[in-house]
Design a protein around this motif. Structure first.
Motif, PDB file in Angstrom:
ATOM      1  N   GLU A 132       0.823  -1.217   0.000  1.00 24.43           N
ATOM      2  CA  GLU A 132       0.000   0.000   0.000  1.00 24.43           C
ATOM      3  C   GLU A 132       0.852   1.261   0.000  1.00 24.43           C
ATOM      4  N   HIS A 133       1.957   1.187   0.738  1.00 20.09           N
ATOM      5  CA  HIS A 133       2.827   2.339   0.850  1.00 20.09           C
ATOM      6  C   HIS A 133       3.414   2.715  -0.514  1.00 20.09           C
ATOM      7  N   GLU A 134       3.928   1.701  -1.240  1.00 24.48           N
ATOM      8  CA  GLU A 134       4.493   1.956  -2.570  1.00 24.48           C
ATOM      9  C   GLU A 134       3.403   2.450  -3.531  1.00 24.48           C
ATOM     10  N   GLU A 135       2.223   1.858  -3.403  1.00 22.76           N
ATOM     11  CA  GLU A 135       1.116   2.281  -4.270  1.00 22.76           C
ATOM     12  C   GLU A 135       0.794   3.751  -4.086  1.00 22.76           C
ATOM     13  N   LEU A 136       0.765   4.159  -2.827  1.00 24.53           N
ATOM     14  CA  LEU A 136       0.434   5.550  -2.542  1.00 24.53           C
ATOM     15  C   LEU A 136       1.558   6.471  -3.016  1.00 24.53           C
ATOM     16  N   HIS A 137       2.780   6.018  -2.827  1.00 19.08           N
ATOM     17  CA  HIS A 137       3.926   6.789  -3.300  1.00 19.08           C
ATOM     18  C   HIS A 137       3.820   7.002  -4.817  1.00 19.08           C
ATOM     19  N   LEU A 138       3.480   5.926  -5.509  1.00  9.74           N
ATOM     20  CA  LEU A 138       3.318   5.971  -6.963  1.00  9.74           C
ATOM     21  C   LEU A 138       2.166   6.908  -7.346  1.00  9.74           C
ATOM     22  N   ALA A 139       1.120   6.899  -6.539  1.00  7.04           N
ATOM     23  CA  ALA A 139      -0.047   7.745  -6.825  1.00  7.04           C
ATOM     24  C   ALA A 139       0.347   9.217  -6.804  1.00  7.04           C
ATOM     25  N   ILE A 140       1.195   9.561  -5.819  1.00  9.07           N
ATOM     26  CA  ILE A 140       1.587  10.963  -5.656  1.00  9.07           C
ATOM     27  C   ILE A 140       2.485  11.406  -6.807  1.00  9.07           C
ATOM     28  N   THR A 141       3.418  10.519  -7.173  1.00  8.83           N
ATOM     29  CA  THR A 141       4.374  10.898  -8.217  1.00  8.83           C
ATOM     30  C   THR A 141       3.810  10.631  -9.612  1.00  8.83           C
ATOM     31  N   GLY A 142       2.778   9.821  -9.702  1.00  8.07           N
ATOM     32  CA  GLY A 142       2.337   9.335 -11.011  1.00  8.07           C
ATOM     33  C   GLY A 142       0.979   9.792 -11.482  1.00  8.07           C
ATOM     34  N   HIS A 188      -7.238   5.109  -8.348  1.00  2.70           N
ATOM     35  CA  HIS A 188      -6.365   3.938  -8.292  1.00  2.70           C
ATOM     36  C   HIS A 188      -6.503   3.122  -9.584  1.00  2.70           C
ATOM     37  N   PRO A 189      -5.342   2.707 -10.170  1.00  2.19           N
ATOM     38  CA  PRO A 189      -5.415   2.026 -11.468  1.00  2.19           C
ATOM     39  C   PRO A 189      -6.275   0.755 -11.448  1.00  2.19           C
ATOM     40  N   ALA A 190      -6.310   0.058 -10.330  1.00  2.00           N
ATOM     41  CA  ALA A 190      -7.112  -1.178 -10.275  1.00  2.00           C
ATOM     42  C   ALA A 190      -8.415  -1.001  -9.496  1.00  2.00           C
ATOM     43  N   LYS A 191      -8.336  -0.290  -8.373  1.00  2.00           N
ATOM     44  CA  LYS A 191      -9.516  -0.199  -7.499  1.00  2.00           C
ATOM     45  C   LYS A 191     -10.451   0.936  -7.873  1.00  2.00           C
ATOM     46  N   GLY A 192     -10.007   1.800  -8.774  1.00  5.91           N
ATOM     47  CA  GLY A 192     -10.848   2.958  -9.112  1.00  5.91           C
ATOM     48  C   GLY A 192     -10.742   4.021  -8.043  1.00  5.91           C
ATOM     49  N   ARG A 193     -11.837   4.724  -7.835  1.00 10.13           N
ATOM     50  CA  ARG A 193     -11.812   5.854  -6.908  1.00 10.13           C
ATOM     51  C   ARG A 193     -11.696   5.435  -5.461  1.00 10.13           C
ATOM     52  N   VAL A 194     -10.652   5.868  -4.803  1.00 11.54           N
ATOM     53  CA  VAL A 194     -10.469   5.561  -3.386  1.00 11.54           C
ATOM     54  C   VAL A 194     -10.771   6.835  -2.587  1.00 11.54           C
ATOM     55  N   PRO A 195     -11.705   6.780  -1.624  1.00  7.36           N
ATOM     56  CA  PRO A 195     -12.003   7.982  -0.839  1.00  7.36           C
ATOM     57  C   PRO A 195     -10.871   8.319   0.141  1.00  7.36           C
ATOM     58  N   PRO A 196     -10.733   9.584   0.501  1.00  3.49           N
ATOM     59  CA  PRO A 196      -9.601   9.993   1.352  1.00  3.49           C
ATOM     60  C   PRO A 196      -9.554   9.266   2.701  1.00  3.49           C
ATOM     61  N   ILE A 197     -10.697   8.889   3.221  1.00  7.45           N
ATOM     62  CA  ILE A 197     -10.721   8.176   4.500  1.00  7.45           C
ATOM     63  C   ILE A 197      -9.910   6.880   4.407  1.00  7.45           C
ATOM     64  N   ASN A 198      -9.771   6.334   3.182  1.00 10.22           N
ATOM     65  CA  ASN A 198      -9.037   5.081   2.983  1.00 10.22           C
ATOM     66  C   ASN A 198      -7.564   5.265   2.650  1.00 10.22           C
ATOM     67  N   PHE A 199      -7.087   6.504   2.524  1.00 14.74           N
ATOM     68  CA  PHE A 199      -5.643   6.632   2.292  1.00 14.74           C
ATOM     69  C   PHE A 199      -4.983   7.774   3.054  1.00 14.74           C
ATOM     70  N   ILE A 200      -5.746   8.736   3.535  1.00 11.97           N
ATOM     71  CA  ILE A 200      -5.133   9.814   4.326  1.00 11.97           C
ATOM     72  C   ILE A 200      -4.499   9.265   5.619  1.00 11.97           C
ATOM     73  N   PRO A 201      -5.189   8.356   6.334  1.00 14.43           N
ATOM     74  CA  PRO A 201      -4.537   7.813   7.546  1.00 14.43           C
ATOM     75  C   PRO A 201      -3.213   7.119   7.230  1.00 14.43           C
ATOM     76  N   LEU A 202      -3.149   6.332   6.144  1.00 13.82           N
ATOM     77  CA  LEU A 202      -1.901   5.678   5.745  1.00 13.82           C
ATOM     78  C   LEU A 202      -0.844   6.722   5.386  1.00 13.82           C
ATOM     79  N   ALA A 203      -1.273   7.756   4.681  1.00 14.18           N
ATOM     80  CA  ALA A 203      -0.340   8.828   4.302  1.00 14.18           C
ATOM     81  C   ALA A 203       0.225   9.505   5.545  1.00 14.18           C
TER      82      ALA A 203
END
Ligand code: C2E
Ligand code: CA
Ligand code: CA
Ligand code: CA
Length: 278
Positions: free
Chosen positions: A26-36, A65-80
């Protein structure tokens, strides 16, 4: 085997145990999301309760997200926040919001406030104020059109440091609002200690209006408290005419919620701005 290599894999990764073709953590995915290019912003209008005119816009981040589609912020802001990725993510949000605010201004519509959410780690970063100054400069946005939204927990973590950061931001001319006021365990202490310009009343207080007597008492008290402290007050999560009617009578200044608009694209915001009565 090649078929299993979706787009959602890292092809040439040399660190942290992720080998070629393995699904990303998940961490790499999010990193990729920010840069990509996978993040984008939606914008929700804030309106003047008395006139219905749009006075500001809150920027809200989304992840395509390329596979999951739209991810709401509640599902990635805490990880970020946990991983520290919130710092580059937040910097991207800040710049994109300033760029968009300037782009709206350039169309000739009346300028309005752009509100950006700021998390604890960003606020604790000693470089944050200079990042804000750079974003304003880069996009040619005057500082008083930028508002930063922080929750009480952001400032209470290290009050001394937060006060110094707020002083730097106010010196730039940026406005500060306390977000989610009245949610969870929030208290009055933050209002006493920190120089906010605006109070955003949490949706949980607004939700029960106007039927619930306790909610009515609390919202009325918060509005008069804000007036006494010379803070402007905005009600979040306004969904119904009845809530709006109550807020107008209670002299709440601004409101935000599905009653007016869901968070929408920049094009839709422009359309709303162009069609509202001048
Ligand atoms: P928030 O800052 O309190 O933002 C308001 C949330 O309430 C948004 O959810 C918005 O879509 C939703 N909302 C607005 N009006 C209504 C309404 O009338 N009814 C209901 N039920 N909901 C309404 P969203 O976009 O899912 O964002 C959730 C949270 O994620 C935000 O809460 C904020 O804490 C965080 N967030 C979003 N974007 C960013 C960002 O760029 N940076 C940081 N640090 N946090 C963000
Ligand atoms: Ca907010
Ligand atoms: Ca809020
Ligand atoms: Ca919230």
């Amino acid at each position: 085997r090649a078929k299993q290599l979706g787009r959602n894999t890292l092809q040439h990764h040399d660190g942290a145990g992720t080998s070629v073709g393995m699904p990303l953590g998940e961490h790499e995915e999010l990193h990729l999301a920010i840069t990509g290019d996978q993040l984008f912003l939606e914008y929700q209008p804030q309106v003047d309760v008395a006139t219905g005119r749009i006075t500001g816009i809150e920027a809200l981040v989304r992840w395509n997200h390329p596979a999951k589609g739209r991810v709401p912020p509640i599902n990635f802001i805490p990880l970020a926040e946990e991983t520290g990725l919130i710092v580059p993510l937040g910097l991207w949000v800040l710049n994109e919001a300033c760029r968009q605010a300037r782009a709206w201004q350039d169309t000739g519509v009346a300028p309005l406030t752009i509100a950006v959410n700021v998390s604890a780690k960003q606020f604790a970063d000693p470089d944050f104020a200079s990042h804000v100054a750079e974003a304003l400069e880069r996009h040619g946005l005057q500082s008083h059109w930028l508002e930063l939204e922080v929750t009480e927990s952001v400032v209470m973590q290290d009050a001394e440091r937060a006060l110094a950061m707020m002083a730097s931001l106010r010196a730039l001319g940026v406005r500060l609002s306390i977000d989610d006021f009245g949610s969870g365990y929030s208290s009055l202490a933050a209002l006493k200690t920190f120089p906010f310009d605006r109070l955003k009343m949490d949706r949980s207080l607004v939700e029960a209006l106007p039927g619930d007597k306790t909610a009515v008492a609390i919202v009325s008290a918060v509005i008069s408290l804000a007036q006494t402290l010379k803070l402007s007050v905005l009600a979040e999560g306004v969904e119904t005419d009845a809530q709006m009617h109550f807020l107008r009578h209670a002299r709440c200044e601004e409101a935000q919620g599905y009653r007016f608009s869901r968070p929408v694209s920049p094009e839709e915001i422009l359309r709303l701005l162009q069609t509202q009565l001048r």
